[in-house]
Design a protein around this motif. Structure first.
Motif, PDB file in Angstrom:
ATOM      1  N   GLN A   1      15.892 -29.397  34.961  1.00  0.00           N
ATOM      2  CA  GLN A   1      14.608 -30.103  35.042  1.00  0.00           C
ATOM      3  C   GLN A   1      13.661 -29.625  33.943  1.00  0.00           C
ATOM      4  N   MET A   2      13.708 -28.341  33.654  1.00  0.00           N
ATOM      5  CA  MET A   2      12.890 -27.775  32.576  1.00  0.00           C
ATOM      6  C   MET A   2      13.261 -28.421  31.243  1.00  0.00           C
ATOM      7  N   GLN A   3      14.571 -28.585  31.027  1.00  0.00           N
ATOM      8  CA  GLN A   3      15.036 -29.233  29.805  1.00  0.00           C
ATOM      9  C   GLN A   3      14.581 -30.692  29.742  1.00  0.00           C
ATOM     10  N   SER A   4      14.680 -31.390  30.877  1.00  0.00           N
ATOM     11  CA  SER A   4      14.269 -32.796  30.925  1.00  0.00           C
ATOM     12  C   SER A   4      12.774 -32.955  30.655  1.00  0.00           C
ATOM     13  N   ALA A   5      11.987 -31.933  31.043  1.00  0.00           N
ATOM     14  CA  ALA A   5      10.531 -31.964  30.830  1.00  0.00           C
ATOM     15  C   ALA A   5      10.160 -31.630  29.390  1.00  0.00           C
ATOM     16  N   GLY A   6      11.172 -31.297  28.575  1.00  0.00           N
ATOM     17  CA  GLY A   6      10.919 -30.989  27.167  1.00  0.00           C
ATOM     18  C   GLY A   6      10.348 -29.608  26.923  1.00  0.00           C
ATOM     19  N   MET A   7      10.468 -28.726  27.914  1.00  0.00           N
ATOM     20  CA  MET A   7       9.936 -27.364  27.774  1.00  0.00           C
ATOM     21  C   MET A   7      10.968 -26.481  27.074  1.00  0.00           C
ATOM     22  N   VAL A   8      10.537 -25.757  26.061  1.00  0.00           N
ATOM     23  CA  VAL A   8      11.441 -24.886  25.301  1.00  0.00           C
ATOM     24  C   VAL A   8      11.552 -23.534  26.008  1.00  0.00           C
ATOM     25  N   PRO A   9      12.754 -23.114  26.394  1.00  0.00           N
ATOM     26  CA  PRO A   9      12.912 -21.815  27.064  1.00  0.00           C
ATOM     27  C   PRO A   9      12.783 -20.658  26.078  1.00  0.00           C
ATOM     28  N   ASP A  10      12.562 -19.451  26.619  1.00  0.00           N
ATOM     29  CA  ASP A  10      12.547 -18.258  25.776  1.00  0.00           C
ATOM     30  C   ASP A  10      13.683 -17.335  26.217  1.00  0.00           C
ATOM     31  N   GLU A  11      13.695 -16.111  25.684  1.00  0.00           N
ATOM     32  CA  GLU A  11      14.807 -15.199  25.991  1.00  0.00           C
ATOM     33  C   GLU A  11      14.842 -14.809  27.468  1.00  0.00           C
ATOM     34  N   PHE A  12      13.672 -14.785  28.127  1.00  0.00           N
ATOM     35  CA  PHE A  12      13.646 -14.442  29.557  1.00  0.00           C
ATOM     36  C   PHE A  12      14.299 -15.543  30.385  1.00  0.00           C
ATOM     37  N   THR A  13      14.011 -16.795  30.023  1.00  0.00           N
ATOM     38  CA  THR A  13      14.658 -17.920  30.702  1.00  0.00           C
ATOM     39  C   THR A  13      16.162 -17.867  30.498  1.00  0.00           C
ATOM     40  N   MET A  14      16.575 -17.590  29.267  1.00  0.00           N
ATOM     41  CA  MET A  14      17.991 -17.572  28.939  1.00  0.00           C
ATOM     42  C   MET A  14      18.758 -16.512  29.725  1.00  0.00           C
ATOM     43  N   VAL A  15      18.131 -15.341  29.902  1.00  0.00           N
ATOM     44  CA  VAL A  15      18.779 -14.270  30.664  1.00  0.00           C
ATOM     45  C   VAL A  15      19.000 -14.713  32.111  1.00  0.00           C
ATOM     46  N   SER A  16      17.997 -15.348  32.719  1.00  0.00           N
ATOM     47  CA  SER A  16      18.129 -15.830  34.103  1.00  0.00           C
ATOM     48  C   SER A  16      19.229 -16.889  34.209  1.00  0.00           C
ATOM     49  N   VAL A  17      19.264 -17.815  33.266  1.00  0.00           N
ATOM     50  CA  VAL A  17      20.266 -18.883  33.298  1.00  0.00           C
ATOM     51  C   VAL A  17      21.670 -18.302  33.089  1.00  0.00           C
TER      52      VAL A  17
END
Length: 456
Positions: free
Chosen positions: A152-168
């Motif tokens: 959903q974050m991707q669909s909203a066009g929000m760019v993740p950072d390294e903290f998001t990437m670690v969680s994913v």
């Protein structure tokens, strides 16, 4: 001074200095209150929160948005969500920080339902609020939900950072979602997201848990910096992927680099010895925990040694480990011994282990099933009948197993005998087809462990 202590992350000193201000009757400014609330949120001092709240209520007719946000955040950090929500609802205006503080507060106390309610109501979400929600599901072991929020974050066009990437990546690791994990790796490389040691560690863990040992090792070798957790991830990952010799090699390389192992590292290397049947190595490494690194073995370390010795046929030595443990063994340790007894047909020790497990878990059906199979293997038919009667008396039902499979980036869970999946008809048709093919290939399943399932 308080600002300086905050910058140095010496929050206790900030709080103490504010107490000195109060004792000297120095009235705080708005900036001082903001700084102290920031420190308060780090040390979880709810009494100080209330004192500062008193200053705001008594001396300020209209507190600023920043100060109200700081109060909400501090109360939320202290777990005082009733007060945090009351302040939040009474605010004349709110921004993304206000909403995020409430979402984070509910995540921290484990109330994901309310966290999601407030998250869904947010008029604007930023990268931090998305990451908090993803991480909240992750902490609650809701890995599919965590990945869904990321989509959903991707669909909203929000760019993740390294903290998001670690969680994913961590969610992918737990689900075995290699396809999404690979996409994340490519995304990091293409978008110049900070690829620090924490991201590298998450990638190593993900690749190992998805069975891609070579890719995990490549990430390790390509890393500019490594910490204790990097080396530990390698030891544990190699051990769990059946590469015991390599895991032990990395364990000693780690120490040559002057990086001290911890309890998790030792558990990983003992697991490596267990998977590879290296009993002598395990004995020496287990002894080094205390002698070289002053680490007291935990229940998990003792359990690993019991399992290792039992698998090697050293059932009596495994039992001696249990007897000499400085803590009470749990059912996992006794189950390791019981499994060894089944493997080596030691019915007397099996009865002892089963008795101990049933003292801790009276309704553990797996124990009765395993004990029954041991009796069957030793042709103790009368004892086998008693076990069956006992199982019927307490109406034990075996807990169904389940499997996970990733298809096109989605993880599907299957429980034994389950027909709830939308494509269950096609799945069972394919299973029937596979069964017929295996019959033609002259494959006969091993049913020696199914004696208690037959009912005869």
């Amino acid at each position: 001074m308080i600002s300086g202590y905050n910058r140095m992350k010496q929050f206790e000193e900030s709080v103490e200095l504010f107490a000195d201000m109060e004792r000297n009757l120095v009235f705080p400014t708005t900036v001082t209150l903001l700084l102290v609330l920031s420190a308060c949120s780090k040390v979880n001092d709810k009494n100080l929160c209330k004192r500062i709240h008193g200053y705001v209520s008594e001396c300020m007719t209209k507190p600023s948005l920043k100060l109200e946000n700081a109060l909400v955040n501090a109360y939320a950090a202290c777990g005082e969500m009733d007060i945090a929500v009351r302040i939040f609802k009474g605010m004349k205006s709110r921004d993304v920080i206000s909403w995020t503080s409430i979402v984070k507060g509910f995540v921290e106390i484990g109330n994901l339902e309310l966290a999601r309610t407030y998250f869904d109501q947010m008029p604007v979400r930023d990268r931090i609020s998305w990451t908090i929600m993803i991480d909240g599901y992750l902490r609650a072991d809701c890995f599919n939900e965590s990945l869904e929020v990321f989509r959903q974050m991707q669909s909203a066009g929000m760019v993740p950072d390294e903290f998001t990437m670690v969680s994913v990546l961590t969610a992918c690791a737990h689900l075995g979602c290699l396809e999404i994990g690979e996409w994340v790796k490519t995304y990091i490389d293409k978008n110049n997201i900070k690829n620090d040691v924490v991201v590298g560690n998450a990638l190593i863990d993900m690749y190992f848990k998805c069975g891609c040992s070579e890719k995990a090792q490549k990430v390790f070798h390509d890393m500019d910096q490594r910490d204790k957790f990097t080396w530990t991830a390698m030891v544990v990952g190699l051990a769990n992927n059946g590469q015991g010799q390599e895991a032990i090699k990395v364990f000693f390389q780690m120490q040559e680099m002057s990086i001290q192992p911890d309890g998790i590292t030792y558990l990983g290397v003992l697991t490596a010895c267990n998977r590879s049947g290296m009993v002598d190595h395990a004995r020496k490494i287990f002894a080094k925990m205390r002698s070289d690194h002053r680490i007291e073995p935990s229940l998990a370390h003792y359990g690993c040694m019991v399992d290792l010795l039992g698998r090697a046929g050293l059932v009596k030595e495994a039992y001696e480990i249990i007897r000499n443990m400085p803590m009470n063994p749990n059912s996992i340790v006794w189950r390791a011994l019981l499994g060894a007894c089944r493997l080596h047909n030691d019915e007397l020790m099996a009865e002892l282990a089963a008795e101990k497990i049933l003292e801790l878990e009276p309704d553990n059906g797996a124990v009765y099933a395993l004990l029954g199979n041991i009796y069957a293997g030793c042709e103790r038919w009368e004892d086998l009948r008693k076990v069956r009667r006992k199982m019927i008396d307490i109406a034990i039902k075996k807990t169904p197993g389940f499997s996970l499979i990733e298809v096109n980036g989605f993880s599907h869970e299957f429980v034994a005998g389950d027909k709830s999946h939308l494509q269950s008809e096609e799945i069972y048709m394919k299973l029937e087809e596979l069964t017929q093919e295996s019959t033609f290939a002259a494959y006969l399943p091993d049913t020696s462990e199914s004696l208690l399932e037959a009912g005869g």
